[in-house]
Design a protein around this motif. Structure first.
Motif, PDB file in Angstrom:
ATOM      1  N   PRO A   1     -12.907  15.167   2.965  1.00 52.83           N
ATOM      2  CA  PRO A   1     -13.832  14.453   2.072  1.00 52.83           C
ATOM      3  C   PRO A   1     -14.772  13.509   2.797  1.00 52.83           C
ATOM      4  CG  PRO A   1     -11.593  13.613   1.841  1.00 52.83           C
ATOM      5  CD  PRO A   1     -11.501  14.861   2.644  1.00 52.83           C
ATOM      6  N   ILE A   2     -15.990  13.450   2.296  1.00 47.44           N
ATOM      7  CA  ILE A   2     -16.990  12.521   2.823  1.00 47.44           C
ATOM      8  C   ILE A   2     -16.728  11.124   2.270  1.00 47.44           C
ATOM      9  CG2 ILE A   2     -19.463  11.991   2.851  1.00 47.44           C
ATOM     10  CD1 ILE A   2     -19.961  15.016   2.484  1.00 47.44           C
ATOM     11  N   SER A   3     -16.247  11.071   1.037  1.00 46.05           N
ATOM     12  CA  SER A   3     -15.969   9.789   0.399  1.00 46.05           C
ATOM     13  C   SER A   3     -14.632   9.828  -0.335  1.00 46.05           C
ATOM     14  CB  SER A   3     -17.089   9.424  -0.592  1.00 46.05           C
ATOM     15  OG  SER A   3     -17.094  10.317  -1.683  1.00 46.05           O
ATOM     16  N   ILE A   4     -13.994   8.670  -0.442  1.00 48.91           N
ATOM     17  CA  ILE A   4     -12.792   8.554  -1.259  1.00 48.91           C
ATOM     18  C   ILE A   4     -12.841   7.239  -2.040  1.00 48.91           C
ATOM     19  CG2 ILE A   4     -11.288   9.950   0.221  1.00 48.91           C
ATOM     20  CD1 ILE A   4     -10.011   7.331   1.199  1.00 48.91           C
ATOM     21  N   SER A   5     -12.103   7.220  -3.139  1.00 52.21           N
ATOM     22  CA  SER A   5     -11.894   5.987  -3.893  1.00 52.21           C
ATOM     23  C   SER A   5     -10.436   5.587  -3.711  1.00 52.21           C
ATOM     24  CB  SER A   5     -12.194   6.198  -5.376  1.00 52.21           C
ATOM     25  OG  SER A   5     -13.548   6.497  -5.586  1.00 52.21           O
ATOM     26  N   PHE A   6     -10.209   4.342  -3.315  1.00 54.22           N
ATOM     27  CA  PHE A   6      -8.852   3.820  -3.136  1.00 54.22           C
ATOM     28  C   PHE A   6      -8.646   2.734  -4.190  1.00 54.22           C
ATOM     29  CE2 PHE A   6      -6.575   4.833   0.966  1.00 54.22           C
ATOM     30  CZ  PHE A   6      -5.308   4.731   0.424  1.00 54.22           C
ATOM     31  N   GLU A   7      -7.571   2.819  -4.909  1.00 49.29           N
ATOM     32  CA  GLU A   7      -7.284   1.879  -5.992  1.00 49.29           C
ATOM     33  C   GLU A   7      -6.463   0.687  -5.488  1.00 49.29           C
ATOM     34  OE1 GLU A   7      -5.867   2.826 -10.394  1.00 49.29           O
ATOM     35  OE2 GLU A   7      -4.207   3.012  -8.967  1.00 49.29           O
ATOM     36  N   PRO A   8      -7.047  -0.510  -5.421  1.00 52.87           N
ATOM     37  CA  PRO A   8      -6.273  -1.670  -4.985  1.00 52.87           C
ATOM     38  C   PRO A   8      -5.167  -2.049  -5.963  1.00 52.87           C
ATOM     39  CG  PRO A   8      -8.626  -2.061  -4.716  1.00 52.87           C
ATOM     40  CD  PRO A   8      -8.479  -0.824  -5.548  1.00 52.87           C
ATOM     41  N   THR A   9      -5.453  -1.935  -7.263  1.00 54.09           N
ATOM     42  CA  THR A   9      -4.469  -2.279  -8.290  1.00 54.09           C
ATOM     43  C   THR A   9      -4.909  -1.727  -9.635  1.00 54.09           C
ATOM     44  OG1 THR A   9      -3.304  -4.096  -9.418  1.00 54.09           O
ATOM     45  CG2 THR A   9      -5.598  -4.494  -8.779  1.00 54.09           C
ATOM     46  N   THR A  10      -3.956  -1.567 -10.542  1.00 59.04           N
ATOM     47  CA  THR A  10      -4.277  -1.195 -11.922  1.00 59.04           C
ATOM     48  C   THR A  10      -4.355  -2.423 -12.821  1.00 59.04           C
ATOM     49  OG1 THR A  10      -1.917  -0.723 -12.125  1.00 59.04           O
ATOM     50  CG2 THR A  10      -3.392   1.171 -11.953  1.00 59.04           C
ATOM     51  N   SER A  11      -4.019  -3.584 -12.292  1.00 61.71           N
ATOM     52  CA  SER A  11      -4.041  -4.817 -13.090  1.00 61.71           C
ATOM     53  C   SER A  11      -5.481  -5.215 -13.423  1.00 61.71           C
ATOM     54  CB  SER A  11      -3.379  -5.960 -12.322  1.00 61.71           C
ATOM     55  OG  SER A  11      -2.028  -5.659 -12.032  1.00 61.71           O
ATOM     56  N   CYS A  12      -5.664  -5.806 -14.603  1.00 63.66           N
ATOM     57  CA  CYS A  12      -6.985  -6.308 -14.979  1.00 63.66           C
ATOM     58  C   CYS A  12      -6.833  -7.501 -15.904  1.00 63.66           C
ATOM     59  CB  CYS A  12      -7.814  -5.218 -15.653  1.00 63.66           C
ATOM     60  SG  CYS A  12      -9.547  -5.715 -15.903  1.00 63.66           S
ATOM     61  N   ASN A  13      -7.780  -8.403 -15.828  1.00 61.54           N
ATOM     62  CA  ASN A  13      -7.766  -9.611 -16.652  1.00 61.54           C
ATOM     63  C   ASN A  13      -8.500  -9.453 -17.972  1.00 61.54           C
ATOM     64  OD1 ASN A  13     -10.017  -9.446 -14.731  1.00 61.54           O
ATOM     65  ND2 ASN A  13     -10.767 -11.310 -15.703  1.00 61.54           N
ATOM     66  N   LEU A  14      -9.241  -8.320 -18.147  1.00 62.38           N
ATOM     67  CA  LEU A  14     -10.003  -8.114 -19.371  1.00 62.38           C
ATOM     68  C   LEU A  14      -9.372  -7.032 -20.251  1.00 62.38           C
ATOM     69  CD1 LEU A  14     -13.680  -8.355 -18.067  1.00 62.38           C
ATOM     70  CD2 LEU A  14     -12.136 -10.180 -18.805  1.00 62.38           C
ATOM     71  N   ARG A  15      -9.948  -6.850 -21.444  1.00 66.99           N
ATOM     72  CA  ARG A  15      -9.416  -5.903 -22.423  1.00 66.99           C
ATOM     73  C   ARG A  15     -10.522  -4.990 -22.962  1.00 66.99           C
ATOM     74  NH1 ARG A  15      -3.714  -5.776 -23.918  1.00 66.99           N
ATOM     75  NH2 ARG A  15      -2.804  -7.713 -23.157  1.00 66.99           N
ATOM     76  N   CYS A  16     -11.249  -4.368 -22.082  1.00 67.97           N
ATOM     77  CA  CYS A  16     -12.366  -3.507 -22.489  1.00 67.97           C
ATOM     78  C   CYS A  16     -11.850  -2.319 -23.307  1.00 67.97           C
ATOM     79  CB  CYS A  16     -13.140  -3.032 -21.268  1.00 67.97           C
ATOM     80  SG  CYS A  16     -13.732  -4.404 -20.244  1.00 67.97           S
ATOM     81  N   PRO A  17     -12.507  -1.990 -24.429  1.00 69.44           N
ATOM     82  CA  PRO A  17     -11.971  -1.030 -25.395  1.00 69.44           C
ATOM     83  C   PRO A  17     -11.927   0.433 -24.974  1.00 69.44           C
ATOM     84  CG  PRO A  17     -14.158  -1.757 -26.066  1.00 69.44           C
ATOM     85  CD  PRO A  17     -13.745  -2.633 -24.923  1.00 69.44           C
ATOM     86  N   GLU A  18     -12.728   0.853 -24.002  1.00 74.21           N
ATOM     87  CA  GLU A  18     -12.699   2.254 -23.575  1.00 74.21           C
ATOM     88  C   GLU A  18     -12.114   2.394 -22.168  1.00 74.21           C
ATOM     89  OE1 GLU A  18     -13.471   5.083 -25.257  1.00 74.21           O
ATOM     90  OE2 GLU A  18     -13.792   3.913 -27.071  1.00 74.21           O
ATOM     91  N   CYS A  19     -11.287   1.444 -21.774  1.00 73.92           N
ATOM     92  CA  CYS A  19     -10.714   1.443 -20.427  1.00 73.92           C
ATOM     93  C   CYS A  19      -9.196   1.413 -20.500  1.00 73.92           C
ATOM     94  CB  CYS A  19     -11.226   0.226 -19.656  1.00 73.92           C
ATOM     95  SG  CYS A  19     -10.442   0.007 -18.045  1.00 73.92           S
TER      96      CYS A  19
ATOM     97  N   TYR B   1     -17.852   6.963   3.258  1.00 72.49           N
ATOM     98  CA  TYR B   1     -17.998   6.059   2.104  1.00 72.49           C
ATOM     99  C   TYR B   1     -16.632   5.813   1.485  1.00 72.49           C
ATOM    100  CZ  TYR B   1     -20.046   4.178  -2.249  1.00 72.49           C
ATOM    101  OH  TYR B   1     -20.401   3.376  -3.306  1.00 72.49           O
ATOM    102  N   LEU B   2     -16.293   4.545   1.293  1.00 75.12           N
ATOM    103  CA  LEU B   2     -15.012   4.174   0.703  1.00 75.12           C
ATOM    104  C   LEU B   2     -15.248   3.221  -0.461  1.00 75.12           C
ATOM    105  CD1 LEU B   2     -11.928   3.914   0.576  1.00 75.12           C
ATOM    106  CD2 LEU B   2     -12.050   2.250   2.434  1.00 75.12           C
ATOM    107  N   LEU B   3     -14.860   3.643  -1.655  1.00 72.03           N
ATOM    108  CA  LEU B   3     -14.982   2.805  -2.844  1.00 72.03           C
ATOM    109  C   LEU B   3     -13.622   2.199  -3.165  1.00 72.03           C
ATOM    110  CD1 LEU B   3     -16.542   1.745  -5.318  1.00 72.03           C
ATOM    111  CD2 LEU B   3     -15.918   3.875  -6.503  1.00 72.03           C
ATOM    112  N   PHE B   4     -13.548   0.892  -3.150  1.00 68.82           N
ATOM    113  CA  PHE B   4     -12.321   0.201  -3.523  1.00 68.82           C
ATOM    114  C   PHE B   4     -12.300   0.004  -5.036  1.00 68.82           C
ATOM    115  CE2 PHE B   4     -12.611  -1.014   0.933  1.00 68.82           C
ATOM    116  CZ  PHE B   4     -11.285  -1.034   1.347  1.00 68.82           C
ATOM    117  N   TYR B   5     -12.061   1.074  -5.733  1.00 71.82           N
ATOM    118  CA  TYR B   5     -11.995   0.980  -7.187  1.00 71.82           C
ATOM    119  C   TYR B   5     -11.555   2.319  -7.767  1.00 71.82           C
ATOM    120  CZ  TYR B   5     -13.086   0.342 -12.086  1.00 71.82           C
ATOM    121  OH  TYR B   5     -12.977   0.268 -13.448  1.00 71.82           O
ATOM    122  N   PHE B   6     -10.707   2.252  -8.763  1.00 74.01           N
ATOM    123  CA  PHE B   6     -10.383   3.394  -9.611  1.00 74.01           C
ATOM    124  C   PHE B   6     -10.145   2.843 -11.013  1.00 74.01           C
ATOM    125  CE2 PHE B   6      -7.013   6.813 -10.702  1.00 74.01           C
ATOM    126  CZ  PHE B   6      -7.927   7.501 -11.473  1.00 74.01           C
ATOM    127  N   GLN B   7      -9.034   2.128 -11.162  1.00 72.32           N
ATOM    128  CA  GLN B   7      -8.775   1.353 -12.369  1.00 72.32           C
ATOM    129  C   GLN B   7      -8.414  -0.072 -11.938  1.00 72.32           C
ATOM    130  OE1 GLN B   7      -9.174   2.732 -15.658  1.00 72.32           O
ATOM    131  NE2 GLN B   7     -10.184   4.145 -14.249  1.00 72.32           N
TER     132      GLN B   7
END
Length: 340
Positions: free
Chosen positions: A45-63, A95-101
């Protein structure tokens, strides 16, 4: 120099001969697979997304993070797992994206991970809700070498903002953005390239021009307008915008909604990118939010073995045969971000 050009040059500076050769293999594999309908892959792969955590402080309705609806466990990415995988892929990864959920800044060592990848010559990016960019964290963000900072801002007033970003405080996001811009200037740094990401939904569509002005006033480099994924869209939703350009869905004569784009039996993402969850699961793309299509786990095998392994080959083969057979693909659209 134009901000976007500077960012592009910064990204291209991370390329070398090995990465270029790998990219050629990836493109050739994809084109060959589309023509022959055989799932071959000669590169990594040229790029990957790595998930640091699934924790979140918000409550977005479609997430799923906001809804706390995951069936998979919540946790934090370990240094050991991350470094092992990055060391394996550093010669071909651009390319490395630090985000998934989840919210990356909730990971206590997030910026240490960014710095590690940056020092390996990889372009790094993250997406944040912007609530944790206090003065100290903003300075560390600039110092980490992060190349791109995507800040979600889905409204220019608190009332509009909180209609989707439930539990969020717009002023915190704006203050955090100011902190990053301030430290970029103080440290004479051109990075991170700061982007305001505006998820266009019906409650905020009237503020599209306002967010452009706000970004300019704050010194933000770019604004991106993202179309919203609605899970239960068939009978409509209060979130579907009325401006057709910013909607993934169109209304039919009978009042029901369908996805505008045709579902094609190929997908570039399956050849050029991958997603790794905080606990090492490898999944095909960002639409697999609950990690239902597991290709394996990098705690048990090398990424290269998984990338060329049987589950990935079978998944690509199904996609080439009939993408509609894969449930998560049915609500997928290409080109979900519209740049200002």
């Amino acid at each position: 120099m134009n901000n976007n050009i500077r960012d592009g040059i910064n990204y291209l500076a991370r390329w070398n001969l090995k990465k270029l050769v790998n990219a050629q293999k990836v493109v050739a594999s994809y084109l060959y697979s589309r023509i022959t309908r055989k799932p071959v892959h000669w590169g990594l792969p040229i790029s990957i997304s790595f998930e640091p955590t699934t924790s979140c402080n918000l409550r977005c309705p479609e997430c799923p993070s906001g809804l706390r609806s995951f069936t998979r466990p919540t946790g934090m990415l370990t240094d050991e797992l991350f470094k092992k995988t990055i060391d394996e892929l550093k010669d071909t990864l651009t390319y490395l994206l630090f985000y998934f959920q989840g919210e990356p800044y909730l990971h206590p060592r997030f910026l240490d991970l960014v710095q590690y990848a940056s020092q390996k010559g990889i372009y790094t990016a993250t997406s944040t809700n912007g609530h944790f960019l206090n003065d100290d964290m903003a300075k560390k963000t600039v110092e980490s070498g992060l190349d791109r900072l995507i800040v979600s801002i889905d409204g220019t007033t608190q009332v509009t903002y909180q209609s989707y970003r439930i539990g969020g405080k717009l002023e915190k996001v704006l203050a955090g953005t100011r902190n990053v811009v301030k430290w970029k200037k103080a440290l004479k740094s051109t990075t991170p390239h700061v982007i305001f990401q505006f998820l266009v939904v019906k409650p905020n569509e009237h503020q599209i021009q306002e967010v452009k002005k706000l970004a300019k006033d704050l010194g933000v480099n770019e604004v991106g307008f993202k179309t919203a994924q609605i899970y239960d869209y068939k009978n409509g939703s209060s979130l579907i915008p009325t401006i057709e350009r910013y909607s993934r869905y169109k209304k039919q004569k009978d009042g029901t909604y369908v996805i505008k784009n045709k579902l094609l039996n190929h997908c570039w993402k399956m050849w050029h990118s991958s997603v790794i969850t905080w606990d090492g699961k490898v999944v095909p793309c960002c639409f697999d939010k609950d990690a239902r299509h597991k290709m394996g786990n990098v705690t048990q095998q090398s990424f290269k073995e998984l990338w060329h392994g049987k589950p990935y080959r079978q998944f690509r083969a199904t996609l080439l045969k009939s993408r509609s057979e894969i449930e998560m693909c049915k609500n997928c659209t290409e080109g979900t971000r519209i740049w200002a």
